[in-house]
Design a protein around this motif. Sequence first.
Motif, mmCIF file in Angstrom:
data_model
loop_
_atom_site.group_PDB
_atom_site.id
_atom_site.type_symbol
_atom_site.label_atom_id
_atom_site.label_comp_id
_atom_site.label_asym_id
_atom_site.label_seq_id
_atom_site.Cartn_x
_atom_site.Cartn_y
_atom_site.Cartn_z
ATOM 1 N N MET A 1 -24.862 -0.163 24.776
ATOM 2 C CA MET A 1 -23.357 -0.228 25.286
ATOM 3 C C MET A 1 -23.308 -1.305 26.163
ATOM 4 S SD MET A 1 -21.001 2.942 26.338
ATOM 5 C CE MET A 1 -22.151 3.766 27.593
ATOM 6 N N LYS A 2 -22.602 -2.280 25.758
ATOM 7 C CA LYS A 2 -22.413 -3.475 26.715
ATOM 8 C C LYS A 2 -21.190 -3.264 27.694
ATOM 9 C CE LYS A 2 -21.762 -8.190 26.760
ATOM 10 N NZ LYS A 2 -21.641 -9.597 25.770
ATOM 11 N N SER A 3 -21.166 -3.383 29.143
ATOM 12 C CA SER A 3 -20.122 -3.199 30.045
ATOM 13 C C SER A 3 -19.287 -4.278 29.384
ATOM 14 C CB SER A 3 -20.817 -3.695 31.287
ATOM 15 O OG SER A 3 -21.751 -2.869 31.719
ATOM 16 N N ASN A 4 -17.902 -3.779 29.742
ATOM 17 C CA ASN A 4 -16.848 -4.571 29.403
ATOM 18 C C ASN A 4 -15.592 -4.242 30.279
ATOM 19 O OD1 ASN A 4 -15.795 -1.966 28.847
ATOM 20 N ND2 ASN A 4 -15.213 -2.401 26.390
ATOM 21 N N VAL A 5 -16.083 -3.457 31.618
ATOM 22 C CA VAL A 5 -15.217 -3.360 32.927
ATOM 23 C C VAL A 5 -15.949 -4.178 34.107
ATOM 24 C CG1 VAL A 5 -14.195 -1.677 34.239
ATOM 25 C CG2 VAL A 5 -14.278 -1.326 31.864
ATOM 26 N N GLY A 6 -15.020 -5.102 34.524
ATOM 27 C CA GLY A 6 -15.472 -5.850 35.815
ATOM 28 C C GLY A 6 -15.513 -5.106 37.066
ATOM 29 N N ARG A 7 -16.004 -5.558 38.140
ATOM 30 C CA ARG A 7 -16.300 -5.052 39.342
ATOM 31 C C ARG A 7 -14.972 -4.539 39.855
ATOM 32 N NH1 ARG A 7 -18.033 -7.415 44.933
ATOM 33 N NH2 ARG A 7 -18.255 -5.547 46.037
ATOM 34 N N THR A 8 -13.941 -5.392 40.146
ATOM 35 C CA THR A 8 -12.587 -5.152 40.617
ATOM 36 C C THR A 8 -11.918 -3.978 39.819
ATOM 37 O OG1 THR A 8 -12.226 -7.370 41.401
ATOM 38 C CG2 THR A 8 -10.452 -6.105 41.348
ATOM 39 N N ARG A 10 -13.530 -1.523 37.841
ATOM 40 C CA ARG A 10 -14.044 -0.521 38.292
ATOM 41 C C ARG A 10 -13.431 0.271 39.230
ATOM 42 N NH1 ARG A 10 -20.626 -0.871 37.948
ATOM 43 N NH2 ARG A 10 -20.306 1.316 37.927
ATOM 44 N N ILE A 11 -13.556 -0.545 40.461
ATOM 45 C CA ILE A 11 -12.964 0.269 41.752
ATOM 46 C C ILE A 11 -11.434 0.688 41.585
ATOM 47 C CG2 ILE A 11 -12.262 -0.535 44.223
ATOM 48 C CD1 ILE A 11 -14.606 -2.725 43.934
ATOM 49 N N VAL A 12 -10.684 -0.226 40.795
ATOM 50 C CA VAL A 12 -9.405 0.455 40.719
ATOM 51 C C VAL A 12 -9.383 1.551 39.852
ATOM 52 C CG1 VAL A 12 -7.116 -0.357 39.580
ATOM 53 C CG2 VAL A 12 -8.378 -1.864 40.908
ATOM 54 N N ARG A 13 -10.138 1.615 38.771
ATOM 55 C CA ARG A 13 -10.248 2.798 37.599
ATOM 56 C C ARG A 13 -10.638 4.038 38.519
ATOM 57 N NH1 ARG A 13 -10.520 1.820 32.031
ATOM 58 N NH2 ARG A 13 -9.847 0.127 31.467
ATOM 59 N N THR A 14 -11.725 3.851 39.376
ATOM 60 C CA THR A 14 -12.245 4.913 40.103
ATOM 61 C C THR A 14 -11.149 5.606 40.888
ATOM 62 O OG1 THR A 14 -14.369 3.939 39.827
ATOM 63 C CG2 THR A 14 -14.164 5.605 41.500
ATOM 64 N N ILE A 15 -10.619 4.713 41.738
ATOM 65 C CA ILE A 15 -9.497 5.176 42.729
ATOM 66 C C ILE A 15 -8.391 5.701 41.958
ATOM 67 C CG2 ILE A 15 -7.870 4.477 44.493
ATOM 68 C CD1 ILE A 15 -9.926 2.467 45.342
ATOM 69 N N ALA A 16 -8.006 5.195 40.882
ATOM 70 C CA ALA A 16 -6.957 5.949 39.986
ATOM 71 C C ALA A 16 -7.219 7.190 39.365
ATOM 72 C CB ALA A 16 -6.564 4.902 38.889
ATOM 73 N N VAL A 38 -10.355 7.708 33.070
ATOM 74 C CA VAL A 38 -10.253 6.896 33.887
ATOM 75 C C VAL A 38 -11.247 6.572 34.771
ATOM 76 C CG1 VAL A 38 -8.721 5.489 35.724
ATOM 77 C CG2 VAL A 38 -7.623 6.459 33.627
ATOM 78 N N PHE A 39 -11.652 7.934 35.463
ATOM 79 C CA PHE A 39 -12.699 7.917 36.498
ATOM 80 C C PHE A 39 -13.768 7.636 35.843
ATOM 81 C CE2 PHE A 39 -15.809 10.251 39.029
ATOM 82 C CZ PHE A 39 -15.678 9.629 40.289
ATOM 83 N N PHE A 40 -14.238 8.177 34.817
ATOM 84 C CA PHE A 40 -15.656 7.753 34.148
ATOM 85 C C PHE A 40 -15.676 6.561 33.476
ATOM 86 C CE2 PHE A 40 -15.837 12.610 34.241
ATOM 87 C CZ PHE A 40 -16.866 12.583 35.392
ATOM 88 N N SER A 41 -14.641 6.145 32.986
ATOM 89 C CA SER A 41 -14.851 4.772 32.503
ATOM 90 C C SER A 41 -15.061 3.690 33.615
ATOM 91 C CB SER A 41 -13.582 4.181 31.812
ATOM 92 O OG SER A 41 -12.383 4.233 32.502
ATOM 93 N N GLY A 42 -14.607 4.054 34.767
ATOM 94 C CA GLY A 42 -14.767 3.250 36.033
ATOM 95 C C GLY A 42 -16.375 3.293 36.604
ATOM 96 N N LEU A 43 -16.669 4.484 36.253
ATOM 97 C CA LEU A 43 -18.336 4.895 36.747
ATOM 98 C C LEU A 43 -19.291 4.017 35.794
ATOM 99 C CD1 LEU A 43 -18.285 8.582 38.109
ATOM 100 C CD2 LEU A 43 -18.654 6.513 39.360
ATOM 101 N N ILE A 44 -18.953 4.331 34.494
ATOM 102 C CA ILE A 44 -19.879 3.787 33.645
ATOM 103 C C ILE A 44 -19.677 2.251 33.151
ATOM 104 C CG2 ILE A 44 -20.672 5.966 32.771
ATOM 105 C CD1 ILE A 44 -19.018 5.486 30.240
ATOM 106 N N ALA A 45 -18.410 1.506 33.497
ATOM 107 C CA ALA A 45 -18.286 0.274 33.402
ATOM 108 C C ALA A 45 -18.074 0.034 31.916
ATOM 109 C CB ALA A 45 -19.279 -0.560 33.943
ATOM 110 N N TRP A 46 -17.583 0.800 31.121
ATOM 111 C CA TRP A 46 -17.460 0.755 29.601
ATOM 112 C C TRP A 46 -16.021 1.565 29.507
ATOM 113 C CZ3 TRP A 46 -17.135 4.044 25.291
ATOM 114 C CH2 TRP A 46 -17.316 3.264 24.023
ATOM 115 N N SER A 56 -13.096 -7.993 27.606
ATOM 116 C CA SER A 56 -13.800 -7.643 28.586
ATOM 117 C C SER A 56 -13.374 -8.481 29.821
ATOM 118 C CB SER A 56 -15.210 -8.316 28.124
ATOM 119 O OG SER A 56 -16.128 -8.055 29.289
ATOM 120 N N THR A 57 -13.417 -7.550 30.790
ATOM 121 C CA THR A 57 -13.093 -8.278 32.330
ATOM 122 C C THR A 57 -14.273 -8.747 32.991
ATOM 123 O OG1 THR A 57 -12.880 -6.013 32.950
ATOM 124 C CG2 THR A 57 -10.871 -6.930 32.267
ATOM 125 N N CYS A 58 -15.564 -8.410 32.464
ATOM 126 C CA CYS A 58 -16.429 -8.954 33.015
ATOM 127 C C CYS A 58 -16.841 -10.442 33.277
ATOM 128 C CB CYS A 58 -18.065 -8.331 32.486
ATOM 129 S SG CYS A 58 -18.218 -6.538 32.655
#
Length: 85
Positions: A1-8, A10-16, A38-46, A56-58
């Motif tokens: 599984m390739k990451s498709n969520v960028g760093r910024t 990921r932070i926004v998803r985790t807080i949301a 939303v939270f787990f997609s932020g944690l696993i970056a996918w 992809s926002t990576c």
Amino acid sequence: MKSNVGRTERIVRTIAGLVFFALGATWWRGFYWIAAVVFFSGLIAWCPIWSVMNISTCKETETEEIPVNSVSTDKDKRIRERRFK
């Protein structure tokens, strides 16, 4: 599984996700499901939705071609380490 969520993102998803969890505790319990996704997609970056839409926002990392018959240098080692992480 390739990451498709960028760093910024990921932070926004985790807080949301945490905000939706708090809303689920106070208002509508359906927010728990939204918070979990939303939270787990932020944690696993996918994100499965981004995956289906091929988004992809990576940041793309630059890869350099390494000649096959060359003497290995420190730069070559760093490139290989970055490529195979």
